[in-house]
Design a protein around this motif. Structure first.
Motif, PDB file in Angstrom:
ATOM      1  N   ASP A 116       0.832  -1.207   0.000  1.00  0.00           N
ATOM      2  CA  ASP A 116       0.000   0.000   0.000  1.00  0.00           C
ATOM      3  C   ASP A 116       0.863   1.252   0.000  1.00  0.00           C
ATOM      4  N   LEU A 117       1.926   1.235   0.797  1.00  0.00           N
ATOM      5  CA  LEU A 117       2.819   2.391   0.863  1.00  0.00           C
ATOM      6  C   LEU A 117       3.478   2.629  -0.488  1.00  0.00           C
ATOM      7  N   ALA A 118       3.983   1.568  -1.104  1.00  0.00           N
ATOM      8  CA  ALA A 118       4.607   1.702  -2.419  1.00  0.00           C
ATOM      9  C   ALA A 118       3.620   2.221  -3.456  1.00  0.00           C
ATOM     10  N   SER A 119       2.357   1.875  -3.288  1.00  0.00           N
ATOM     11  CA  SER A 119       1.331   2.241  -4.276  1.00  0.00           C
ATOM     12  C   SER A 119       0.793   3.654  -4.099  1.00  0.00           C
ATOM     13  N   THR A 120       1.337   4.407  -3.146  1.00  0.00           N
ATOM     14  CA  THR A 120       0.922   5.804  -3.037  1.00  0.00           C
ATOM     15  C   THR A 120       1.481   6.645  -4.180  1.00  0.00           C
ATOM     16  N   VAL A 121       2.395   6.073  -4.958  1.00  0.00           N
ATOM     17  CA  VAL A 121       2.802   6.659  -6.241  1.00  0.00           C
ATOM     18  C   VAL A 121       2.062   5.881  -7.316  1.00  0.00           C
ATOM     19  N   ARG A 122       1.301   6.555  -8.153  1.00  0.00           N
ATOM     20  CA  ARG A 122       0.454   5.824  -9.094  1.00  0.00           C
ATOM     21  C   ARG A 122       0.174   6.673 -10.331  1.00  0.00           C
ATOM     22  N   HIS A 123      -0.357   5.998 -11.352  1.00  0.00           N
ATOM     23  CA  HIS A 123      -0.821   6.676 -12.567  1.00  0.00           C
ATOM     24  C   HIS A 123      -2.127   7.387 -12.236  1.00  0.00           C
ATOM     25  N   ASP A 124      -2.280   8.619 -12.691  1.00  0.00           N
ATOM     26  CA  ASP A 124      -3.465   9.392 -12.310  1.00  0.00           C
ATOM     27  C   ASP A 124      -4.658   9.179 -13.221  1.00  0.00           C
ATOM     28  N   GLY A 125      -4.532   8.284 -14.218  1.00  0.00           N
ATOM     29  CA  GLY A 125      -5.653   7.989 -15.095  1.00  0.00           C
ATOM     30  C   GLY A 125      -5.754   8.891 -16.297  1.00  0.00           C
ATOM     31  N   SER A 126      -4.899   9.913 -16.381  1.00  0.00           N
ATOM     32  CA  SER A 126      -4.978  10.827 -17.520  1.00  0.00           C
ATOM     33  C   SER A 126      -3.604  11.093 -18.134  1.00  0.00           C
ATOM     34  N   GLY A 127      -2.701  10.150 -17.951  1.00  0.00           N
ATOM     35  CA  GLY A 127      -1.385  10.284 -18.568  1.00  0.00           C
ATOM     36  C   GLY A 127      -0.305  10.837 -17.662  1.00  0.00           C
ATOM     37  N   GLY A 128      -0.651  11.211 -16.446  1.00  0.00           N
ATOM     38  CA  GLY A 128       0.328  11.774 -15.523  1.00  0.00           C
ATOM     39  C   GLY A 128       0.525  10.895 -14.300  1.00  0.00           C
ATOM     40  N   MET A 129       1.250  11.445 -13.329  1.00  0.00           N
ATOM     41  CA  MET A 129       1.543  10.735 -12.101  1.00  0.00           C
ATOM     42  C   MET A 129       0.839  11.405 -10.932  1.00  0.00           C
ATOM     43  N   ALA A 130       0.429  10.587  -9.980  1.00  0.00           N
ATOM     44  CA  ALA A 130      -0.166  11.096  -8.747  1.00  0.00           C
ATOM     45  C   ALA A 130       0.625  10.575  -7.565  1.00  0.00           C
ATOM     46  N   ASP A 131       0.727  11.402  -6.531  1.00  0.00           N
ATOM     47  CA  ASP A 131       1.443  11.031  -5.321  1.00  0.00           C
ATOM     48  C   ASP A 131       0.533  11.329  -4.134  1.00  0.00           C
ATOM     49  N   ASP A 132       0.041  10.282  -3.495  1.00  0.00           N
ATOM     50  CA  ASP A 132      -0.871  10.459  -2.370  1.00  0.00           C
ATOM     51  C   ASP A 132      -0.201  11.097  -1.157  1.00  0.00           C
ATOM     52  N   LEU A 133       1.123  11.108  -1.129  1.00  0.00           N
ATOM     53  CA  LEU A 133       1.853  11.680   0.007  1.00  0.00           C
ATOM     54  C   LEU A 133       2.497  13.017  -0.350  1.00  0.00           C
ATOM     55  N   ALA A 134       2.052  13.634  -1.409  1.00  0.00           N
ATOM     56  CA  ALA A 134       2.671  14.877  -1.878  1.00  0.00           C
ATOM     57  C   ALA A 134       2.387  16.045  -0.942  1.00  0.00           C
TER      58      ALA A 134
END
Length: 203
Positions: free
Chosen positions: A8-26
């Motif tokens: 789960d922790l590793a997966s806080t970096v993920r594809h945002d669904g629109s071609g970019g990156m999302a970071d849940d811990l940003a």
């Protein structure tokens, strides 16, 4: 703490669904939401401020670096393949956080029940307790049977690590499988011209 929480922790970096990156811990707010969803019953909730967020991100970097080593020689996640920690630094970060709490086993045996093990330790700050538990979850994951089934999803734009549930599983989920097949189809046919619709009979 569940060993899969390391995933789960590793997966806080993920594809945002629109071609970019999302970071849940940003942000501190995002980190707070993630932490709240991973508090074990009865545990104290840490204060999530910028210092804690940075410590959590540092632990995630160590975990993702060790995940990348685990899936080798397959390629690591493209999200951070260019800034993975050396093995020694990743291990030091993980083991240092795990050691934030000194615990010892104690046998308890209630009058009307069966014996069980409880873990006792000195009182520590909730932030240290959470990071220690999370690091220990990562250690349990990496030293356990799930490590052999850890994979990096090869689908276009996906940056997730996942645990392979069966031998034929290649992607982390259905949407990634569909995207990978669509990309192969597009490449195989050279990309149909947008001005010339493809025949319904084409495969």
């Amino acid at each position: 703490m569940n060993s899969r929480w390391a995933l789960d922790l590793a997966s806080t970096v993920r594809h945002d669904g629109s071609g970019g990156m999302a970071d849940d811990l940003a942000t501190v707010e995002g980190a707070g939401v993630w932490v709240s969803a991973h508090i074990t019953p009865g545990a104290s909730v840490p204060v999530v401020d910028e210092e804690f967020r940075e410590r959590l991100v540092a632990l995630r970097r160590a975990v993702r670096s060790l995940f990348a080593r685990t899936v080798s020689p397959d390629p690591p996640s493209s999200a951070d393949a260019h800034r993975l920690l050396p093995l020694e630094q990743a291990l030091e970060r993980l083991n240092t956080d795990a050691a934030l709490v000194a615990v010892r086993p104690a046998l308890v045996w209630p009058d009307a029940g069966s014996p069980a093990v409880e873990w006792e330790g000195e009182a520590v700050e909730p932030a240290d307790a959470f990071l220690s538990a999370l690091a220990r979850a990562a250690i349990a994951f990496l030293a356990g049977p799930d490590r052999e089934r850890l994979r990096s999803c090869p689908a276009p734009r996906c940056v997730r690590y996942f645990v392979q549930e069966h031998g034929r599983q290649r992607w982390c989920g259905t949407s990634c499988g569909n995207r990978a097949r669509a990309a192969r189809h597009y490449a195989r046919h050279g990309g149909a011209s947008r001005s010339e619709p493809r025949s319904e009979s084409a495969t």
